[in-house]
Write a protein that holds these residues in place. Structure first.
Motif, PDB file in Angstrom:
ATOM      1  N   PRO A  77       8.301  -6.702  -1.407  1.00 22.20           N
ATOM      2  CA  PRO A  77       9.337  -6.061  -0.599  1.00 22.20           C
ATOM      3  C   PRO A  77       8.714  -5.261   0.549  1.00 22.20           C
ATOM      4  N   PHE A  78       9.407  -5.229   1.673  1.00 16.86           N
ATOM      5  CA  PHE A  78       8.870  -4.543   2.845  1.00 16.86           C
ATOM      6  C   PHE A  78       8.744  -3.049   2.590  1.00 16.86           C
ATOM      7  N   SER A  79       7.619  -2.496   3.036  1.00 18.69           N
ATOM      8  CA  SER A  79       7.398  -1.051   2.943  1.00 18.69           C
ATOM      9  C   SER A  79       6.393  -0.635   4.006  1.00 18.69           C
ATOM     10  N   THR A  80       6.660   0.480   4.663  1.00 18.18           N
ATOM     11  CA  THR A  80       5.706   0.988   5.638  1.00 18.18           C
ATOM     12  C   THR A  80       4.422   1.451   4.960  1.00 18.18           C
ATOM     13  N   GLU A  81       4.464   1.671   3.651  1.00 12.05           N
ATOM     14  CA  GLU A  81       3.269   2.093   2.926  1.00 12.05           C
ATOM     15  C   GLU A  81       2.192   1.006   2.920  1.00 12.05           C
ATOM     16  N   THR A  82       2.590  -0.230   3.189  1.00  8.59           N
ATOM     17  CA  THR A  82       1.611  -1.311   3.270  1.00  8.59           C
ATOM     18  C   THR A  82       0.618  -1.060   4.389  1.00  8.59           C
ATOM     19  N   VAL A  83       1.058  -0.408   5.464  1.00 14.18           N
ATOM     20  CA  VAL A  83       0.155  -0.070   6.564  1.00 14.18           C
ATOM     21  C   VAL A  83      -0.950   0.846   6.064  1.00 14.18           C
ATOM     22  N   SER A  84      -0.577   1.832   5.258  1.00 14.84           N
ATOM     23  CA  SER A  84      -1.585   2.736   4.680  1.00 14.84           C
ATOM     24  C   SER A  84      -2.535   1.972   3.773  1.00 14.84           C
ATOM     25  N   ALA A  85      -2.005   0.999   3.041  1.00 14.54           N
ATOM     26  CA  ALA A  85      -2.854   0.190   2.160  1.00 14.54           C
ATOM     27  C   ALA A  85      -3.879  -0.592   2.973  1.00 14.54           C
ATOM     28  N   VAL A 186      19.420  -0.973   6.581  1.00 16.79           N
ATOM     29  CA  VAL A 186      19.497  -1.261   8.014  1.00 16.79           C
ATOM     30  C   VAL A 186      18.234  -0.766   8.723  1.00 16.79           C
ATOM     31  N   MET A 187      17.797   0.447   8.386  1.00 13.99           N
ATOM     32  CA  MET A 187      16.613   1.009   9.036  1.00 13.99           C
ATOM     33  C   MET A 187      15.348   0.254   8.624  1.00 13.99           C
ATOM     34  N   ASN A 188      15.275  -0.153   7.363  1.00 16.02           N
ATOM     35  CA  ASN A 188      14.124  -0.933   6.905  1.00 16.02           C
ATOM     36  C   ASN A 188      14.053  -2.270   7.630  1.00 16.02           C
ATOM     37  N   SER A 189      15.207  -2.907   7.797  1.00 14.30           N
ATOM     38  CA  SER A 189      15.250  -4.183   8.500  1.00 14.30           C
ATOM     39  C   SER A 189      14.845  -4.013   9.956  1.00 14.30           C
ATOM     40  N   ALA A 190      15.293  -2.924  10.571  1.00 12.69           N
ATOM     41  CA  ALA A 190      14.936  -2.655  11.966  1.00 12.69           C
ATOM     42  C   ALA A 190      13.440  -2.417  12.107  1.00 12.69           C
ATOM     43  N   THR A 191      12.864  -1.696  11.149  1.00 17.77           N
ATOM     44  CA  THR A 191      11.424  -1.434  11.172  1.00 17.77           C
ATOM     45  C   THR A 191      10.633  -2.719  10.970  1.00 17.77           C
TER      46      THR A 191
END
Length: 214
Positions: A77-85, A186-191
């Motif tokens: 699932p999409f997560s901005t935490e993947t960037v930190s990973a 909605v915000m997750n999809s936009a990101t």
């Protein structure tokens, strides 16, 4: 995320001792590990000819982040935490990447993550506002307290974020989009849309052109 700028500065130091003919870089099958390698390789390309003491520019920061963002967009699932990973552990591979053909790896990195594709914003203004808002907010977070040091480039992203934030709170189409569905989704999809664009800097440039200051 301020560590991303620190890592780019360190990349300059790693380049200073590279003299032997470089071996090709083979990207890992693991997306996060591959994006980590690509982040470091891109940073080294951008920092060639510069010393560790030379300030990291906003363009260097934004351009180097593209592989981490793309990897996050492609991971479910999409997560901005993947960037930190992706960024975690980059310091451990700087020397290794610096001894290999990091320049030649960029084409493989672009092909792997689709970061050389044309950049375009969502067609609907409401969706474009949210994607532009989330990416500008993320880049501000990546720059953190260094935004002022990035000069006009950093200031322009801050100004863009503020314009879009104000529009989000007053634009009926944006409000309907947020209220009519789960706001977090909605915000997750936009990101995710913004992260998958390929070039965060080009995406931001298009955002600024489409939603200029009045």
């Amino acid at each position: 995320m301020k560590k991303s700028a620190v890592i780019l500065g360190t990349a300059s130091l790693a380049l200073s001792g590279c003299f032997a003919p470089p071996e090709p870089i083979v990207l890992s099958d693991d997306s996060i590990e591959a994006a980590r390698t690509c982040f470091v390789a891109q940073g080294m390309v951008l920092r060639e000819g510069k010393s560790e003491g030379d300030a990291v520019s906003y363009t260097e920061l934004a351009e180097s982040m593209k592989y981490a963002l793309a990897a996050a967009a492609q991971t479910e699932p999409f997560s901005t935490e993947t960037v930190s990973a992706v960024l975690n552990g980059t310091s451990d591979i700087i020397d290794q990447v610096g001894q290999q053909d990091y320049t030649g790896a960029i084409a493989d990195c672009d092909a792997r993550f689709g970061t050389n594709e044309p950049v375009s914003l969502p067609e609907e203004d409401a969706q474009a506002v949210l994607s532009c808002l989330t990416l500008s907010a993320f880049l501000q977070g990546a720059a953190e307290s260094q935004a002022a040091e990035f000069g006009d480039d950093g200031a322009s992203v801050v100004a863009l974020f503020e314009r879009l934030e104000a529009r989000m709170e007053t634009d009926p189409d944006v409000l309907v989009l947020l209220i009519g569905s789960d706001g977090d989704d909605v915000m997750n999809s936009a990101t995710q849309t913004a992260f998958s664009a390929g070039s965060p800097q080009e995406f931001i440039n298009q955002c600024a052109a489409r939603f200029p200051a009045e």
